[in-house]
Design an enzyme around this catalytic site. Sequence first.
Site, PDB file in Angstrom:
ATOM      1  CB  SER A  45      -0.893   0.065   1.226  1.00  0.00           C
ATOM      2  OG  SER A  45      -1.718  -1.032   1.306  1.00  0.00           O
ATOM      3  CD  GLU A  66       0.895   1.683  13.109  1.00  0.00           C
ATOM      4  OE1 GLU A  66       0.681   1.497  14.326  1.00  0.00           O
ATOM      5  OE2 GLU A  66       0.302   1.048  12.212  1.00  0.00           O
ATOM      6  CG  PHE A  91      -2.595   3.804  11.458  1.00  0.00           C
ATOM      7  CD1 PHE A  91      -3.731   4.025  12.235  1.00  0.00           C
ATOM      8  CD2 PHE A  91      -2.718   3.043  10.315  1.00  0.00           C
ATOM      9  CE1 PHE A  91      -4.956   3.484  11.876  1.00  0.00           C
ATOM     10  CE2 PHE A  91      -3.942   2.494   9.946  1.00  0.00           C
ATOM     11  CZ  PHE A  91      -5.067   2.716  10.723  1.00  0.00           C
ATOM     12  CG  HIS A 117      -3.618   4.886   1.968  1.00  0.00           C
ATOM     13  ND1 HIS A 117      -2.529   4.750   1.148  1.00  0.00           N
ATOM     14  CD2 HIS A 117      -4.314   3.731   1.842  1.00  0.00           C
ATOM     15  CE1 HIS A 117      -2.580   3.566   0.567  1.00  0.00           C
ATOM     16  NE2 HIS A 117      -3.639   2.930   0.957  1.00  0.00           N
ATOM     17  NE  ARG A 175      -6.874   4.167  -1.520  1.00  0.00           N
ATOM     18  CZ  ARG A 175      -7.838   3.488  -0.890  1.00  0.00           C
ATOM     19  NH1 ARG A 175      -7.527   2.447  -0.160  1.00  0.00           N
ATOM     20  NH2 ARG A 175      -9.096   3.875  -0.971  1.00  0.00           N
TER      21      ARG A 175
END
Lengths: 322, 288
Positions: A45, A66, A91, A117, A175
Site C-alpha cells: 500500500s 507504528e 497511524f 493514504h 492513494r
Amino acid sequence: MKLEANLFAAEMKKVAIRDGWGKALVEIGKENKELVVLTADVSESVRTHWFEKAFPERFVQCGVSEQNMASVAAGLAMEGKTVFFSAYGVFSPGRNWDQVRVNIAYNNLDVKFSGAHAGITVGPDGATHQALEDMAIMRVLPNMCVICPCDEKEAGKAARAAAERKGPVYIRLGREKTPVFTTDSTPFEIGKINVLADGSDVAIVACGVPVFEALKAAKNLAEDGISAAVLDCHTVKPIDKKTLVEFARRCGCVVTAEEHQINGALGGAVCEVLSEECPTPVVRVGMQDKFGESGDGIELLKHFGMDSAAIEKAVKRAIGKK
Amino acid sequence: MSAIRLDSTSELLLKANDIRVDIINMLLPAKSGHSAGPLGMADIFTALYFHTAVHDPKKPQWDGRDRIVLSNGHIAPVLYATLGEAGYFDKKLFNSLRKFGSPLQGHPHKGALAGIETSSGPLGQGLSQACGMALAARMDKKKHVVWCLTSDGEHEEGQTWEAVLLAAKYKLGNLVAIMDRNFIQIDGPTETIMPLESMAAKYRAFNWEVVEIDGNDMLEVVKALDAARTRAASGKVQPPLMIIAKTVPGKGVSFMENAYEWHGKPPNAEEAAKALAELRAARAKIKA
C-alpha cells in the site's frame, strides 16, 4: 513553469502520488548504501515493497507497530543510517507523535517518513482512515520539515530532496491515481514555492491533490476575467515566506487549498506569515473542522468543498474582502 | 576493553558507594528529581561502566564502543553520576543538575553531554531504539554490544512489547536488556498499580533468553553481565537476552529502601545528611 501540455485533456496520465515515493526509494537505495526502509505491515500500500524486493537486507518489516517503527528508525539513524519509513498517515504520524517528537525531532535525526493514504481522497475507508490532521501535528515540531507533493513526479523529487536534507522530513502522500501534470524538468526545491501560473487578482496557494484543482479553477476564473496566480506550496514547513508576501502584495488577496483541516497546516501557516508580514484577506479551502465519511474520493473532495468549484467560490469571496 | 576497568568486588563496591553519594549530592541542590531508582541501580551501573562494557570515556564517539541505552530516563542521576565518575565530564557539573543552562537536563538529552546515547524520558521507547542500533550493527557486521536499561513500570507501555516482538523476530543476539525490577512506580507497588508478574515467563513466551539476578549483589551482577557480553559479542544470530535484576529501590539509604514515596522526590538537607552518614558508614564497612 514547465508543466505537461494539454493539462486538462481527458487523456492526461494518472498515477498515484505514493508510486513516485516508492520508485524513488529504489533509486536512492542504489546510490546510498546506508539507506534503510521500514514499514508497518503495509508495504504494498505504501509502495515500499519495491525497495524490499531490491534490497531485502536493508528492509525492516515492523509489523503493525507504528510507535516501535518510529523509535527503531531513530536507533538506526543514530548509527549513521539514512532511514525512511512509511505507514498510513492516520497511524504514522497519527499514532507515533511522541516517538517522532522525542526520538527523531528532538535529536534532529536523518529520518524521512511518509504518511500514505492521506487526505479525504482515500475515500471508501471512511473517517478513521482519512488523515486530515497529520501536517498540523508535524508542523508544530521543531526541526521538522513537512512536504505535501502534488503529483507522482513531485513525490519522487521530494523523496530525493528529503534524502539529501539534514534532519527529519515528513512527506504526505495520497492513494488515488491523480493527473501527473508536472514534468521531469519542473523544478523542486524544499522550501521554495513553484509558481505554476502567474496572476494579479488573487493568489491560490495549494499543496497536494488540490494543486491541480487550483489550476482548473484558475482556467475557469480566467473566463470570468479573473487573473489567478497558482502557487504550488509543496513545502508547508519551512514555508516560502518571500514568495507568499510577494504574491499577497501583488494580488491583494489569497486563497489556500489543501486536503487537510483548515486549521494548523497550509491555511494556518499562510495566515501566520501574512498576518505578521503583510496583512491580507485569506480564505481557506480545506476540511472545515469536521470528520469525513465513506465515499468515492473525488466525490468527497467535492462534497467537503476542496475541489475546483470550491476554490472558485473561495476566490470570489476573497476578492470581495479586498 | 575499558581503560577504567575495576576487577575486585571491593573496588566495585566502593565505586558504587561513590555513585550513591554523588546521587544524593546532586539531588539536594536540584530540589527535584528521582531518588529511589538511581540508588537501586547504582550497582548495575557500576558493574556495567567500570567492569563489563567496552567503552572509552576519552573517546565517547568511538565506533567500537558498546551502546548503553537508558530507556527509563527519569533515573538520570545514576547515569550522570556514573558518567562523571568514569571521566566523561567534569564532576563539578553534578551541582548543576536540572538547572538552567546545564547539560544535565532533567531527563537525558543526546548531544548535551558525552556518553549519552539517546534522549529519554517518555517511557517505553528505549528498547525500540536499542533494537534499531542492534539492527544497524548487524547490517554493518559490527561486533559491539547494545545494552538497554529498562524499568519494570515501563513494561506497562504497549510499545515495550512491540519492541520485544521485533527483537525476537530478528533474533537480535547482540542486544542485552536489563530490567530494573524494583516493584515500585510513582503511584505505588507495581503489583497493585498494574500486576506485571511473571516477567520471566512473559519474556520466555516472547522467545527471549532470560536470566534472573539480585541486582544489588555485586558479584552476581558482574558474573551475569560478563556472561551476557560474551554471548552477545559472539556474533551469533540467537534470541536476545533479558536480565531481570531484582533491586531494592533506594538501596543504601535505609529510610528510602522499598518505599515507593521516594520514587520521584529528592531528599531535603536533613534527609541528605542522614543518607550521606549512612553511606559513609557503609563505605567504612567495605574498606574494613
